[in-house]
Design a protein around this motif. Structure first.
Motif, PDB file in Angstrom:
ATOM      1  N   VAL A   1       0.844  -1.178   0.000  1.00 60.27           N
ATOM      2  CA  VAL A   1       0.000   0.000   0.000  1.00 60.27           C
ATOM      3  C   VAL A   1       0.887   1.239   0.000  1.00 60.27           C
ATOM      4  N   LYS A   2       0.472   2.246  -0.754  1.00 61.95           N
ATOM      5  CA  LYS A   2       1.164   3.533  -0.767  1.00 61.95           C
ATOM      6  C   LYS A   2       0.114   4.644  -0.684  1.00 61.95           C
ATOM      7  N   TRP A   3       0.255   5.489   0.340  1.00 61.00           N
ATOM      8  CA  TRP A   3      -0.674   6.599   0.527  1.00 61.00           C
ATOM      9  C   TRP A   3       0.097   7.904   0.436  1.00 61.00           C
ATOM     10  N   LYS A   4      -0.354   8.778  -0.439  1.00 58.81           N
ATOM     11  CA  LYS A   4       0.355  10.031  -0.698  1.00 58.81           C
ATOM     12  C   LYS A   4      -0.570  11.195  -0.376  1.00 58.81           C
ATOM     13  N   PRO A   5      -0.617  11.634   0.886  1.00 55.00           N
ATOM     14  CA  PRO A   5      -1.534  12.719   1.264  1.00 55.00           C
ATOM     15  C   PRO A   5      -1.160  14.061   0.643  1.00 55.00           C
ATOM     16  N   ALA A   6       0.108  14.198   0.260  1.00 50.05           N
ATOM     17  CA  ALA A   6       0.563  15.423  -0.410  1.00 50.05           C
ATOM     18  C   ALA A   6       1.643  15.038  -1.399  1.00 50.05           C
ATOM     19  N   ASP A   7       1.944  15.952  -2.331  1.00 52.31           N
ATOM     20  CA  ASP A   7       2.917  15.625  -3.371  1.00 52.31           C
ATOM     21  C   ASP A   7       4.299  15.321  -2.810  1.00 52.31           C
ATOM     22  N   TRP A   8       4.634  15.881  -1.648  1.00 47.95           N
ATOM     23  CA  TRP A   8       5.996  15.784  -1.125  1.00 47.95           C
ATOM     24  C   TRP A   8       6.185  14.665  -0.101  1.00 47.95           C
ATOM     25  N   ILE A   9       5.123  13.940   0.213  1.00 44.99           N
ATOM     26  CA  ILE A   9       5.238  12.899   1.235  1.00 44.99           C
ATOM     27  C   ILE A   9       4.377  11.701   0.845  1.00 44.99           C
ATOM     28  N   ALA A  10       4.887  10.513   1.177  1.00 45.07           N
ATOM     29  CA  ALA A  10       4.128   9.283   0.955  1.00 45.07           C
ATOM     30  C   ALA A  10       4.428   8.312   2.084  1.00 45.07           C
ATOM     31  N   LEU A  11       3.397   7.606   2.492  1.00 46.15           N
ATOM     32  CA  LEU A  11       3.549   6.523   3.452  1.00 46.15           C
ATOM     33  C   LEU A  11       3.373   5.210   2.702  1.00 46.15           C
ATOM     34  N   ARG A  12       4.163   4.193   3.052  1.00 49.16           N
ATOM     35  CA  ARG A  12       4.092   2.933   2.326  1.00 49.16           C
ATOM     36  C   ARG A  12       4.334   1.764   3.263  1.00 49.16           C
ATOM     37  N   GLY A  13       3.871   0.602   2.835  1.00 53.37           N
ATOM     38  CA  GLY A  13       4.096  -0.603   3.622  1.00 53.37           C
ATOM     39  C   GLY A  13       3.849  -1.837   2.781  1.00 53.37           C
ATOM     40  N   THR A  14       4.482  -2.928   3.169  1.00 52.58           N
ATOM     41  CA  THR A  14       4.296  -4.193   2.456  1.00 52.58           C
ATOM     42  C   THR A  14       4.247  -5.345   3.452  1.00 52.58           C
ATOM     43  N   TYR A  15       3.560  -6.384   3.036  1.00 55.52           N
ATOM     44  CA  TYR A  15       3.617  -7.669   3.722  1.00 55.52           C
ATOM     45  C   TYR A  15       3.805  -8.729   2.643  1.00 55.52           C
ATOM     46  N   GLY A  16       4.762  -9.594   2.847  1.00 57.60           N
ATOM     47  CA  GLY A  16       4.995 -10.643   1.873  1.00 57.60           C
ATOM     48  C   GLY A  16       5.442 -11.925   2.531  1.00 57.60           C
ATOM     49  N   GLU A  17       5.165 -13.021   1.869  1.00 59.73           N
ATOM     50  CA  GLU A  17       5.645 -14.324   2.316  1.00 59.73           C
ATOM     51  C   GLU A  17       6.645 -14.847   1.289  1.00 59.73           C
ATOM     52  N   GLY A  18       7.600 -15.635   1.747  1.00 59.61           N
ATOM     53  CA  GLY A  18       8.635 -16.143   0.862  1.00 59.61           C
ATOM     54  C   GLY A  18       8.999 -17.571   1.199  1.00 59.61           C
ATOM     55  N   PHE A  19       9.815 -18.149   0.343  1.00 54.88           N
ATOM     56  CA  PHE A  19      10.275 -19.509   0.611  1.00 54.88           C
ATOM     57  C   PHE A  19      11.598 -19.733  -0.115  1.00 54.88           C
ATOM     58  N   ARG A  20      12.320 -20.711   0.378  1.00 53.30           N
ATOM     59  CA  ARG A  20      13.533 -21.185  -0.294  1.00 53.30           C
ATOM     60  C   ARG A  20      13.469 -22.694  -0.347  1.00 53.30           C
ATOM     61  N   ALA A  21      13.430 -23.225  -1.558  1.00 46.96           N
ATOM     62  CA  ALA A  21      13.362 -24.670  -1.722  1.00 46.96           C
ATOM     63  C   ALA A  21      14.710 -25.302  -1.386  1.00 46.96           C
ATOM     64  N   PRO A  22      14.740 -26.522  -0.846  1.00 47.42           N
ATOM     65  CA  PRO A  22      16.017 -27.207  -0.582  1.00 47.42           C
ATOM     66  C   PRO A  22      16.815 -27.351  -1.874  1.00 47.42           C
ATOM     67  N   ASN A  23      18.099 -27.072  -1.805  1.00 45.78           N
ATOM     68  CA  ASN A  23      18.925 -27.181  -3.008  1.00 45.78           C
ATOM     69  C   ASN A  23      19.516 -28.578  -3.143  1.00 45.78           C
ATOM     70  N   ALA A  24      20.296 -28.780  -4.212  1.00 47.77           N
ATOM     71  CA  ALA A  24      20.843 -30.102  -4.504  1.00 47.77           C
ATOM     72  C   ALA A  24      21.778 -30.599  -3.408  1.00 47.77           C
ATOM     73  N   ALA A  25      22.572 -29.697  -2.823  1.00 47.86           N
ATOM     74  CA  ALA A  25      23.491 -30.104  -1.759  1.00 47.86           C
ATOM     75  C   ALA A  25      22.726 -30.551  -0.518  1.00 47.86           C
ATOM     76  N   GLU A  26      21.600 -29.901  -0.238  1.00 53.15           N
ATOM     77  CA  GLU A  26      20.818 -30.237   0.951  1.00 53.15           C
ATOM     78  C   GLU A  26      19.963 -31.480   0.744  1.00 53.15           C
ATOM     79  N   ARG A  27      19.517 -31.717  -0.474  1.00 54.94           N
ATOM     80  CA  ARG A  27      18.668 -32.873  -0.728  1.00 54.94           C
ATOM     81  C   ARG A  27      19.457 -34.111  -1.128  1.00 54.94           C
ATOM     82  N   ALA A  28      20.570 -33.912  -1.872  1.00 52.47           N
ATOM     83  CA  ALA A  28      21.255 -35.072  -2.454  1.00 52.47           C
ATOM     84  C   ALA A  28      22.771 -34.956  -2.345  1.00 52.47           C
TER      85      ALA A  28
END
Length: 937
Positions: A600-627
């Motif tokens: 979300v980004k909220w810009k109450p005036a041209d010179w200022i903006a408030l912003r925020g994010t929420y995200g989820e992520g992942f890292r799959a096991p790699n070849a060294a970790e699996r095999a």
């Protein structure tokens, strides 16, 4: 003649581009001012005259121009990125030649490791490096990317798995190369250090032809090549503790100086150039020749023969490289473009390390090898001509400690070749913009080691030289009597091979759905299929534990994943913008991941903006970790032979109890689950004038289900061990399963979690100075308020300490890192820049509140080292300038570490000797570069 020259140049460029043509619009990353910049395999950014483009997004993005890179004087993209305030522990520098992945270079955003930072080239992936850091972490090698082709770098500082899939937990580094090019640029430079070593010769040329708008095509190629000399530790003799392993002048005892050996440690000899032999009474005697061979003052302190092994070691490796990048385009019609990219890189790195010893402890897939003590201890025969105990008349065979200085240093040579090929089509179909491509990327690595000793052959030439094909191995002062054939026999070249491949097909589609009060409601959809192979085959001697002191790493695995994603951007009001994305990844083994992101980004005036994010992520096991399989060693007590620390009841003879060295054999786990993360940011953007930009973002990342090696205690408790056949005898009957503990069998498991919190500040200001030009100021500050790792019921906070030393290099976690830039441009033909890099001090403890005290001491009395148990803060200042004396010509130069500051003494890190790898510029000292660039049509 002009027509013939143009035709010839076109033919050359088309050949270099493999006869394919690509559009400048085919770049995976473009600014929002480009009406076609809507595909989701790139980070959408907007910009203005001086404001950073990330100031206009809900996500914090640091955009780095080519000019910002040039003003630092850094010679590679990796060197530059590792100076960023957001880079942290887990980063892999080129100077870490003693690790498991020498020759590579990687960044670690937020200190969460190279494997949790996704590196893209023009919005798409590259095949990973052929060696795994710490035997586990597979990462993208930054050294394959030609610096002279870089247009800009965008660093997304929150998670991006909703767009890119696996690995984007800590963020994304997207390296964006030129969009297109016409004409030619030739460039040459030479650099050297004031204290000697490290000279670099580098040249590049870029040629381009065709204008998409008028000619319907564009093709260009960039070729760069360079050679850099090594910097030996011996080259820094006058640079305090940097050039020596002997820390006695700075208050450390001889047995607390990391670069000194050859003393008696509780009656046990350490390695020296003369050797030490243990007699039948258990007493070590150093052999003759100490004064002749030692290289330090007062060598007999410590009742032995002190010497400095670090004199052999490199601070920085030697390198030779060739990088090529080409791109072409062909406009088929008003709505369709074809494009292609070709990249090739060849790099040879050589790192010189200390000589091998003739004994030690190491692991391999079959267990542990212990030659320091016990029944397999390395010995020297009483018949050996240099065994003075035998020459004294006792004829004793005894254990030996010896540093093989006469064999020479251990030298690692890494020859890596990488190829990347992309074909794509981009255009408009009805209301939809589309972009589809096929990518093939691969690397082929050959890892050669010299100076490493073979166990069986060393044992032979020290104990049975009369029957050896090369005779006795003469030691110490008599080493000059050895033949080259002997050295070739005991230390042949060892060769490991690593190769990786990446093939992917992707397509993205975007369109406007309707107009909202704040603008157009945009929708993007995408599909991707990716197959990645990674394989590391160890040398045959290494695989059976026959190389003294060398651990084992090997893996062989394939990942296949099909993905789909969607993103919606809704400017619901002129002042309010909402966006969201979701991605589904389905792996061939049945695992799947759904990762959303909202902003979300909220810009109450041209010179200022408030912003925020929420995200989820992942890292799959790699070849060294699996095999994969990784073998090392550790210290442990045996709960079977010595339950509760006491000998097995009734055993006769009773076993010896106490801490012993055992192998640690870690095997891949095909049932691993992906690491998962949640990422939060909230920030404010100030842009009160077109020349002023300031962003302040608070962030938090929590990563769970972390993939780690199983603990030794868990393996012992479960009975997953290898034992010798010397079972204990109770009442005359052998007890099965009670033989000497050789190794514990562990596996990678999902355990522990890490939560990191902090604040980022980014400020930029430009002043128009009229006839005096313009002045530009920039500041990036990253503050880590907490770095907590929870394992079971215990939480460790590493912020502001030297932990976590289980991570590459053991560089620590400073709370603050700052980049400060000042650039004065008098006019388009002349400019000067100053760049400062700062890191804060660290407590030399393992974690906040540790009860184990300081990680290093000055002496046996336990006085904390350094003073106050603190690694001091450090900063450097770099100066650069450019001048165009005539049309088409530019002269440029830089001085890195302008004030010649010396890196603080760090006795704890294992990534370097006596200094922290973060302070590499302070180890090198003042470094000069001069160059010339010529631009022509």
């Amino acid at each position: 003649m002009k027509l013939r020259a143009a035709t010839l140049r076109l033919a050359i460029l088309q050949a270099l581009a493999l006869g394919t043509l690509a559009s400048p619009a085919s770049y995976a990353q473009e600014t929002a001012t480009d009406p076609q910049a809507t595909t989701l395999d790139r980070i959408e950014v907007t910009g203005s005259r001086i404001r950073r483009t990330d100031s206009e997004t809900s996500s914090p993005i640091q955009t780095i121009s080519r000019q910002e890179i040039d003003r630092t004087g850094k010679n590679t993209i990796a060197e530059y990125l590792q100076t960023l305030a957001v880079d942290g522990q887990g980063s892999v520098p080129k100077s870490f030649g003693t690790g498991f992945s020498p020759g590579g270079a990687a960044v670690s955003l937020r200190g969460l490791g190279a494997g949790s930072t996704l590196v893209l080239l023009n919005g798409r992936r590259l095949a990973p490096y052929g060696l795994a850091d710490d035997g586990q972490k597979i990462y993208t090698d930054l050294s394959t990317i030609p610096l002279d082709a870089v247009e800009r770098v965008e660093v997304l500082k929150d998670g991006a798995s909703a767009i890119y899939g696996s690995d984007a937990i800590a963020g994304v580094v997207n390296i964006i190369l030129r969009r297109d090019f016409q004409g030619g640029v030739a460039k040459a430079s030479y650099g050297t250090s004031e204290d000697g070593g490290g000279a670099q010769r580098k040249g590049s040329i870029t040629l381009g032809i065709g204008d998409v708008a008028s000619d319907g095509y564009n093709a260009f190629v960039t070729l760069e090549a360079g050679k850099t000399d090594n910097i030996a530790m011996a080259d820094r003799r006058d640079r305090k503790w940097i050039g020596t392993g002997d820390l006695r002048p700075w208050g450390y005892g001889y047995n607390h100086a990391s670069g000194l050996t050859g003393f008696l440690n509780a009656g046990v000899a350490t390695n020296s150039p003369v050797g030490a032999v243990r007699d039948s009474a258990g007493v070590y005697h150093y052999l003759n020749g100490c004064e002749q061979l030692s290289n330090v003052p007062n060598p007999t302190e410590g009742d032995g023969c002190l010497w400095e092994v670090g004199k052999f070691r490199d601070i920085a490796p030697s390198e030779e490289f060739v990088n090529l990048f080409s791109r072409g385009t062909w406009v088929l019609n008003e709505s369709t473009e074809l494009y292609a990219e070709l990249g090739y890189s060849k790099k040879e790195t050589e790192f010189v390390n200390t000589p091998s010893a003739v004994s030690g402890t190491w692991g391999y897939p079959g267990g542990a090898v212990v030659t320091n003590s016990g029944p397999d201890a390395m010995t020297i025969s009483g018949d050996h001509p240099d065994n003075t105990i035998a020459n004294g008349g006792t004829g004793q065979t005894g254990r030996i400690r010896y540093s093989a200085w006469d064999v020479g240093p251990r030298v690692s040579n890494i020859d890596n070749q990488a190829v990347r090929l992309l074909f794509g089509v981009k255009g408009v179909a009805g209301a939809w913009d589309y972009d589809a491509g096929y990518l093939h990327s691969e690397s082929d690595l050959v890892y050669r080691r010299n100076g490493f000793l073979l166990l069986d052959r060393v044992r032979q030439v020290l104990n049975d030289g009369g029957n050896s094909p090369v005779g006795w191995w003469r030691l110490g002062a008599n080493a000059g009597l050895n033949s080259q054939a002997l050295y070739d026999y005991i230390a042949p070249t060892l060769t490991s091979r690593g190769d990786t491949k990446l093939d992917s097909i992707d397509a993205s589609f975007s369109r406007s759905l309707m107009d909202l009060r704040g603008g157009s409601l945009g929708l993007a959809l995408g599909l991707e299929y990716r197959r990645q192979e990674a394989r590391l085959l160890a040398d045959e001697h290494n695989a059976v534990g026959n190389v003294i002191g060398l651990g084992y790493s090997g893996f062989d695995g394939v990942d296949e994943v099909a993905s789909g994603y969607a993103e919606l951007n809704a400017p619901v009001l002129e002042s309010l913008e909402l966006n969201g994305a979701v991605r589904v990844d389905k792996y061939i083994d049945g695992e799947s991941a759904v990762t959303p992101k909202f902003g979300v980004k909220w810009k109450p005036a041209d010179w200022i903006a408030l912003r925020g994010t929420y995200g989820e992520g992942f890292r799959a096991p790699n070849a060294a970790e699996r095999a994969g399989q990784f073998a090392a060693f550790t210290n442990a007590t045996d709960p079977v032979r010595c339950p509760g620390g006491s000998p097995y009841p009734g055993a006769n003879p009773a076993p010896t109890c106490g801490v012993a060295t055992v192998g640690l054999i870690n095997t891949g786990n095909p049932d691993l689950k992906p690491e998962e993360s949640k990422n939060y940011t909230i920030g404010v953007v100030f842009s009160p004038t077109p020349n002023t930009s300031l962003t302040l973002d608070a962030w938090r990342i929590k990563r769970e289900n972390e993939i780690n090696a199983e603990s030794l205690d868990a393996a012992l408790a479960a009975g997953r061990v290898l034992r010798s056949d010397d079972n204990l005898i109770v009442n005359g009957v052998p007890v099965p399963g009670t033989g000497t503990l050789l190794a514990a069998l562990t596996s990678y498991i999902n355990s522990a979690s890490t939560e990191v919190r902090g604040v980022d500040l980014d400020a930029r200001q430009m002043f128009e100075l009229g006839a005096a030009g313009k002045l530009t100021l920039s500041l990036q500050w990253s503050h880590i308020s907490s770095f907590e790792r929870t394992d079971g019921d215990t939480t460790f906070d590493y912020a502001g300490t030297h932990g976590n030393c289980d991570v590459t290099n053991c560089i620590g976690t400073p709370k603050d890192k700052i980049n400060l830039g000042v650039t004065w441009d008098l006019n388009p033909d002349f400019g000067v820049s100053l760049v400062g890099n700062y890191r804060s001090d660290m407590d030399n403890i393992a974690y906040r509140g540790s009860e184990d005290g300081c990680l290093a001491v000055f002496n046996d009395a336990g006085d904390e080292a350094p003073r106050g148990c603190r690694i001091p803060s450090f900063y450097t200042v770099d100066l650069s300038t450019r001048w165009s004396p005539a049309e088409g010509w530019e002269l440029f130069g830089s001085v890195q570490n302008l004030t010649d500051r010396v890196a603080p003494l760090d006795p704890t890190t294992y990534g370097a000797i006596n200094y922290n790898p973060m302070d590499f510029s302070g180890a090198v000292g003042r470094y000069y570069t001069l160059g010339v660039k010529y631009t022509f049509q």
